[in-house]
Scaffold this motif. Structure first.
Motif, PDB file in Angstrom:
ATOM      1  N   MET A 206       1.108  -1.138  -0.127  1.00  0.00           N
ATOM      2  CA  MET A 206      -0.070   0.065   0.264  1.00  0.00           C
ATOM      3  C   MET A 206       1.176   1.212   0.111  1.00  0.00           C
ATOM      4  SD  MET A 206      -3.181   0.808   2.822  1.00  0.00           S
ATOM      5  CE  MET A 206      -1.879   1.125   4.223  1.00  0.00           C
ATOM      6  N   LYS A 207       0.652   1.995  -0.967  1.00  0.00           N
ATOM      7  CA  LYS A 207       1.589   3.393  -1.107  1.00  0.00           C
ATOM      8  C   LYS A 207       0.684   4.625  -1.224  1.00  0.00           C
ATOM      9  CE  LYS A 207       5.707   1.033  -2.797  1.00  0.00           C
ATOM     10  NZ  LYS A 207       5.322  -0.412  -2.807  1.00  0.00           N
ATOM     11  N   LEU A 208       1.198   5.805  -0.834  1.00  0.00           N
ATOM     12  CA  LEU A 208       0.467   7.023  -1.225  1.00  0.00           C
ATOM     13  C   LEU A 208       1.547   8.069  -1.584  1.00  0.00           C
ATOM     14  CD1 LEU A 208      -2.268   8.873   0.997  1.00  0.00           C
ATOM     15  CD2 LEU A 208       0.028  10.150   0.458  1.00  0.00           C
ATOM     16  N   TRP A 209       1.314   8.999  -2.586  1.00  0.00           N
ATOM     17  CA  TRP A 209       2.275   9.944  -2.813  1.00  0.00           C
ATOM     18  C   TRP A 209       1.324  11.157  -2.975  1.00  0.00           C
ATOM     19  CZ3 TRP A 209       1.434   5.467  -5.202  1.00  0.00           C
ATOM     20  CH2 TRP A 209       2.748   4.374  -5.627  1.00  0.00           C
ATOM     21  N   VAL A 210       1.877  12.294  -2.611  1.00  0.00           N
ATOM     22  CA  VAL A 210       1.683  13.605  -2.745  1.00  0.00           C
ATOM     23  C   VAL A 210       2.423  14.394  -3.610  1.00  0.00           C
ATOM     24  CG1 VAL A 210       1.167  15.986  -1.613  1.00  0.00           C
ATOM     25  CG2 VAL A 210       0.565  13.522  -0.360  1.00  0.00           C
ATOM     26  N   ASN A 211       1.853  14.544  -4.866  1.00  0.00           N
ATOM     27  CA  ASN A 211       2.531  15.430  -6.090  1.00  0.00           C
ATOM     28  C   ASN A 211       3.556  14.596  -6.340  1.00  0.00           C
ATOM     29  OD1 ASN A 211       0.749  17.506  -5.561  1.00  0.00           O
ATOM     30  ND2 ASN A 211       2.026  18.635  -4.000  1.00  0.00           N
ATOM     31  N   ARG A 215       4.968   9.393   0.172  1.00  0.00           N
ATOM     32  CA  ARG A 215       4.956   9.694   1.820  1.00  0.00           C
ATOM     33  C   ARG A 215       4.756   8.329   2.655  1.00  0.00           C
ATOM     34  NH1 ARG A 215       2.798  14.956   2.548  1.00  0.00           N
ATOM     35  NH2 ARG A 215       3.748  16.231   1.235  1.00  0.00           N
ATOM     36  N   GLN A 216       3.709   7.460   2.114  1.00  0.00           N
ATOM     37  CA  GLN A 216       3.432   6.253   2.837  1.00  0.00           C
ATOM     38  C   GLN A 216       3.969   5.032   2.176  1.00  0.00           C
ATOM     39  OE1 GLN A 216      -0.813   7.509   3.983  1.00  0.00           O
ATOM     40  NE2 GLN A 216      -0.116   6.794   5.718  1.00  0.00           N
ATOM     41  N   SER A 217       4.266   3.988   2.782  1.00  0.00           N
ATOM     42  CA  SER A 217       4.427   2.643   1.981  1.00  0.00           C
ATOM     43  C   SER A 217       4.513   1.561   3.263  1.00  0.00           C
ATOM     44  CB  SER A 217       5.864   2.700   1.488  1.00  0.00           C
ATOM     45  OG  SER A 217       6.333   1.646   0.860  1.00  0.00           O
ATOM     46  N   ALA A 218       3.821   0.618   2.983  1.00  0.00           N
ATOM     47  CA  ALA A 218       3.610  -0.289   3.784  1.00  0.00           C
ATOM     48  C   ALA A 218       2.664  -1.551   3.450  1.00  0.00           C
ATOM     49  CB  ALA A 218       2.880   0.039   5.194  1.00  0.00           C
ATOM     50  N   SER A 219       3.024  -2.837   4.112  1.00  0.00           N
ATOM     51  CA  SER A 219       2.241  -3.924   3.938  1.00  0.00           C
ATOM     52  C   SER A 219       1.061  -4.143   4.797  1.00  0.00           C
ATOM     53  CB  SER A 219       3.237  -5.245   4.264  1.00  0.00           C
ATOM     54  OG  SER A 219       2.116  -6.191   4.078  1.00  0.00           O
ATOM     55  N   THR A 220      -0.215  -4.299   4.139  1.00  0.00           N
ATOM     56  CA  THR A 220      -1.243  -4.395   5.120  1.00  0.00           C
ATOM     57  C   THR A 220      -1.154  -5.320   6.023  1.00  0.00           C
ATOM     58  OG1 THR A 220      -2.241  -5.953   3.256  1.00  0.00           O
ATOM     59  CG2 THR A 220      -2.696  -3.775   3.077  1.00  0.00           C
ATOM     60  N   GLY A 221       0.008  -6.059   5.975  1.00  0.00           N
ATOM     61  CA  GLY A 221       0.417  -7.237   7.049  1.00  0.00           C
ATOM     62  C   GLY A 221       0.799  -6.442   8.333  1.00  0.00           C
ATOM     63  N   GLY A 222       1.024  -4.913   8.288  1.00  0.00           N
ATOM     64  CA  GLY A 222       1.243  -4.437   9.572  1.00  0.00           C
ATOM     65  C   GLY A 222       0.016  -3.680  10.365  1.00  0.00           C
TER      66      GLY A 222
END
Ligand code: MG
Length: 287
Positions: A206-211, A215-222
């Motif tokens: 799972m990842k998230l970017w702004v522009n 910003r965020q990066s993880a496995s849903t196993g977390g």
């Protein structure tokens, strides 16, 4: 099967994604329901039949020619769990926020739901608008008192969510509800991936970017409490219905932890392995 709700030629309908096309469900089965909620509620047999009909079909329209809409725009409930990733709970603890001893649930009011590429509005009454990448779960079967062992059987599918939050309003009261419920702060999509296509929802990137900046990066196993524990907890309290939505928590590096809040013009993209991505531009709230 990937079930999308989309607008093409001024008409909004539901369809199935295959490659770079979307095929209207009515072309696969004339008796198919007209909402994704009803397709999920009909159960695995209908989904298996539609999946077979989709193979080899040549009808449909290019995805590039349609506007994808919120797959379930009229959910009865949108529940969300807070502080549910180990790394996010740790960053919150560093900021002085106590890690909850139990599952921490709040509502996102269903009026916040918006499409996967729709604008998200910066409230005129908040200066602390933030993002939260989350795996979304949609309930497929009416249920109550679901055991952890049985919980997977009531899931209809999964989607990409951004639990957009006005931090200043979130912390004005212990319930979080107002800060999580501004109009347009529930972008979801880009479609519902049915549960049969997701081998292990606790092993997705799972990842998230702004522009364009990650910003965020993880496995849903977390997750601290996994999806089955969440459904078990909620179903002890309320009947869960087809189409009910659950946001399963975000990982570390939310904007408030980085000291960076969202501003008009920012583009927020959330992507989850196998489920696609959503991308929303922050805009000033319309007058
Ligand atoms: Mg959240």
């Amino acid at each position: 099967m990937k079930l999308a709700r989309y607008t093409h030629g001024g008409v909004t309908t539901i369809g199935a994604i295959t490659g770079e096309r979307v095929v209207p469900l009515s072309a696969l089965d004339q008796a198919a329901p007209s909402t994704i909620r009803e397709v999920l509620a009909a159960g695995p047999d209908l989904i298996a039949r539609l999946t077979r009909a989709l193979v080899g079909t040549s009808v449909g329209v290019p995805l590039a020619d349609v506007r994808l809409e919120a797959p379930i725009p009229d959910a009865q409930k949108y529940l969300a769990i807070g502080m549910n990733y180990h790394d996010h709970a740790e960053e919150a603890a560093r900021a002085g926020i106590k890690v909850p001893e139990n599952q921490l649930w709040f509502n996102k009011q269903v009026t916040c739901i918006t499409g996967p590429y729709d604008p998200i509005y910066k409230p005129r009454v908040s200066e602390k608008m933030d993002y939260e990448a989350e795996l979304g779960v949609v309930i497929g079967r009416r249920c109550r008192y679901v055991s952890i062992e049985e919980a997977a059987s009531v899931v209809g599918g999964y989607f990409v969510a951004n639990d957009v939050t006005a931090r200043d309003w979130q912390f004005k009261s212990p319930t979080f509800t107002l800060g999580k419920s501004f109009d347009s702060h529930g972008p979801m999509g880009p479609w519902i991936t049915t549960a049969d296509e997701v081998m292990d929802p606790h092993a997705l990137d799972m990842k998230l970017w702004v522009n364009g900046e990650q910003r965020q990066s993880a496995s849903t196993g977390g997750m601290i409490y996994n999806i089955w524990q969440q459904i078990h907890e909620l179903s002890q309290v309320m009947t869960l219905e087809p189409g009910d939505l659950i946001a399963t928590g975000t990982c570390a590096n939310v904007g408030i932890a980085l000291g960076k809040f969202l501003q008009p013009g920012d583009v927020v993209r959330v992507e989850i392995q196998g489920l696609g991505h959503i991308e929303n531009t922050v805009a000033d709230e319309p007058v």
